[in-house]
Scaffold this motif. Structure first.
Motif, PDB file in Angstrom:
ATOM      1  N   PRO A   1      12.743  27.598 -12.047  1.00  0.00           N
ATOM      2  CA  PRO A   1      11.447  27.881 -12.679  1.00  0.00           C
ATOM      3  C   PRO A   1      11.568  29.033 -13.664  1.00  0.00           C
ATOM      4  CG  PRO A   1      11.199  27.643 -10.308  1.00  0.00           C
ATOM      5  CD  PRO A   1      12.677  27.654 -10.591  1.00  0.00           C
ATOM      6  N   GLY A   2      10.982  28.871 -14.832  1.00  0.00           N
ATOM      7  CA  GLY A   2      11.017  29.917 -15.849  1.00  0.00           C
ATOM      8  C   GLY A   2      12.283  29.951 -16.677  1.00  0.00           C
ATOM      9  N   GLU A   3      13.224  29.073 -16.403  1.00  0.00           N
ATOM     10  CA  GLU A   3      14.481  29.046 -17.138  1.00  0.00           C
ATOM     11  C   GLU A   3      14.324  28.215 -18.407  1.00  0.00           C
ATOM     12  OE1 GLU A   3      19.135  28.742 -15.889  1.00  0.00           O
ATOM     13  OE2 GLU A   3      17.730  27.451 -14.841  1.00  0.00           O
ATOM     14  N   ASN A   4      14.951  28.645 -19.490  1.00  0.00           N
ATOM     15  CA  ASN A   4      14.923  27.900 -20.749  1.00  0.00           C
ATOM     16  C   ASN A   4      15.968  26.794 -20.703  1.00  0.00           C
ATOM     17  OD1 ASN A   4      12.980  29.601 -21.760  1.00  0.00           O
ATOM     18  ND2 ASN A   4      14.434  30.914 -22.806  1.00  0.00           N
ATOM     19  N   CYS A   5      15.524  25.562 -20.945  1.00  0.00           N
ATOM     20  CA  CYS A   5      16.444  24.432 -20.884  1.00  0.00           C
ATOM     21  C   CYS A   5      16.248  23.497 -22.075  1.00  0.00           C
ATOM     22  CB  CYS A   5      16.241  23.634 -19.601  1.00  0.00           C
ATOM     23  SG  CYS A   5      16.628  24.554 -18.105  1.00  0.00           S
ATOM     24  N   THR A   6      17.374  22.989 -22.570  1.00  0.00           N
ATOM     25  CA  THR A   6      17.384  21.959 -23.598  1.00  0.00           C
ATOM     26  C   THR A   6      17.866  20.680 -22.940  1.00  0.00           C
ATOM     27  OG1 THR A   6      17.840  23.569 -25.339  1.00  0.00           O
ATOM     28  CG2 THR A   6      18.373  21.257 -25.820  1.00  0.00           C
ATOM     29  N   TYR A   7      17.130  19.590 -23.146  1.00  0.00           N
ATOM     30  CA  TYR A   7      17.421  18.304 -22.509  1.00  0.00           C
ATOM     31  C   TYR A   7      17.988  17.330 -23.539  1.00  0.00           C
ATOM     32  CZ  TYR A   7      14.893  20.215 -18.609  1.00  0.00           C
ATOM     33  OH  TYR A   7      14.498  21.017 -17.569  1.00  0.00           O
ATOM     34  N   TYR A   8      18.977  16.535 -23.114  1.00  0.00           N
ATOM     35  CA  TYR A   8      19.685  15.604 -23.986  1.00  0.00           C
ATOM     36  C   TYR A   8      19.523  14.172 -23.496  1.00  0.00           C
ATOM     37  CZ  TYR A   8      21.820  19.930 -25.546  1.00  0.00           C
ATOM     38  OH  TYR A   8      22.009  21.203 -26.034  1.00  0.00           O
ATOM     39  N   SER A   9      19.734  13.224 -24.414  1.00  0.00           N
ATOM     40  CA  SER A   9      19.571  11.807 -24.080  1.00  0.00           C
ATOM     41  C   SER A   9      20.654  11.288 -23.143  1.00  0.00           C
ATOM     42  CB  SER A   9      19.543  10.963 -25.354  1.00  0.00           C
ATOM     43  OG  SER A   9      20.755  11.115 -26.062  1.00  0.00           O
ATOM     44  N   ASP A  10      21.865  11.865 -23.214  1.00  0.00           N
ATOM     45  CA  ASP A  10      22.958  11.415 -22.348  1.00  0.00           C
ATOM     46  C   ASP A  10      23.980  12.529 -22.162  1.00  0.00           C
ATOM     47  OD1 ASP A  10      24.643  11.420 -24.648  1.00  0.00           O
ATOM     48  OD2 ASP A  10      24.143   9.344 -25.065  1.00  0.00           O
ATOM     49  N   GLU A  11      25.060  12.221 -21.450  1.00  0.00           N
ATOM     50  CA  GLU A  11      26.057  13.239 -21.118  1.00  0.00           C
ATOM     51  C   GLU A  11      26.843  13.770 -22.314  1.00  0.00           C
ATOM     52  OE1 GLU A  11      27.865   9.224 -20.662  1.00  0.00           O
ATOM     53  OE2 GLU A  11      26.145  10.113 -19.691  1.00  0.00           O
ATOM     54  N   SER A  12      26.752  13.134 -23.471  1.00  0.00           N
ATOM     55  CA  SER A  12      27.462  13.638 -24.661  1.00  0.00           C
ATOM     56  C   SER A  12      26.777  14.865 -25.263  1.00  0.00           C
ATOM     57  CB  SER A  12      27.580  12.537 -25.722  1.00  0.00           C
ATOM     58  OG  SER A  12      26.294  12.243 -26.264  1.00  0.00           O
ATOM     59  N   HIS A  13      25.514  15.102 -24.893  1.00  0.00           N
ATOM     60  CA  HIS A  13      24.736  16.258 -25.363  1.00  0.00           C
ATOM     61  C   HIS A  13      24.666  16.336 -26.882  1.00  0.00           C
ATOM     62  CE1 HIS A  13      24.778  18.796 -21.428  1.00  0.00           C
ATOM     63  NE2 HIS A  13      24.576  17.518 -21.191  1.00  0.00           N
ATOM     64  N   THR A  14      24.514  15.194 -27.548  1.00  0.00           N
ATOM     65  CA  THR A  14      24.410  15.175 -29.007  1.00  0.00           C
ATOM     66  C   THR A  14      22.980  14.993 -29.498  1.00  0.00           C
ATOM     67  OG1 THR A  14      24.954  12.821 -29.012  1.00  0.00           O
ATOM     68  CG2 THR A  14      26.765  14.350 -29.395  1.00  0.00           C
ATOM     69  N   THR A  15      22.110  14.365 -28.715  1.00  0.00           N
ATOM     70  CA  THR A  15      20.729  14.121 -29.137  1.00  0.00           C
ATOM     71  C   THR A  15      19.763  14.878 -28.228  1.00  0.00           C
ATOM     72  OG1 THR A  15      21.340  11.916 -29.917  1.00  0.00           O
ATOM     73  CG2 THR A  15      18.987  12.354 -29.600  1.00  0.00           C
ATOM     74  N   VAL A  16      19.089  15.877 -28.801  1.00  0.00           N
ATOM     75  CA  VAL A  16      18.108  16.654 -28.040  1.00  0.00           C
ATOM     76  C   VAL A  16      16.831  15.832 -27.901  1.00  0.00           C
ATOM     77  CG1 VAL A  16      16.695  18.757 -28.034  1.00  0.00           C
ATOM     78  CG2 VAL A  16      19.058  18.851 -28.856  1.00  0.00           C
TER      79      VAL A  16
END
Length: 66
Positions: A16-31
């Motif tokens: 909770p309260g942590e800044n996170c960026t989420y990606y479409s898949d495990e390659s982490h190329t599409t936010v």
């Protein structure tokens, strides 16, 4: 007292309260989403939360809405 294993156990959930960026898949190329606060303490909440994410730091400051 917490054991050492509990301190280093990986988690698939963001704290909770942590800044996170989420990606479409495990390659982490599409936010696909970001949740948390920027460095100016503005709330950031858009997109989709997935199991593919990186958390920590702060997001670049965004200007407040006019």
């Amino acid at each position: 007292m917490l054991g050492t294993a509990a301190l280093f156990a990986p988690s698939s959930e963001a704290a909770p309260g942590e800044n996170c960026t989420y990606y479409s898949d495990e390659s982490h190329t599409t936010v696909v989403g970001q949740y948390g606060r920027d460095c100016c303490n503005n709330r950031i909440a858009w997109g989709t939360k997935t199991s593919h994410h990186e958390c920590g730091g702060c997001f670049t400051c965004t200007p407040p809405p006019r």
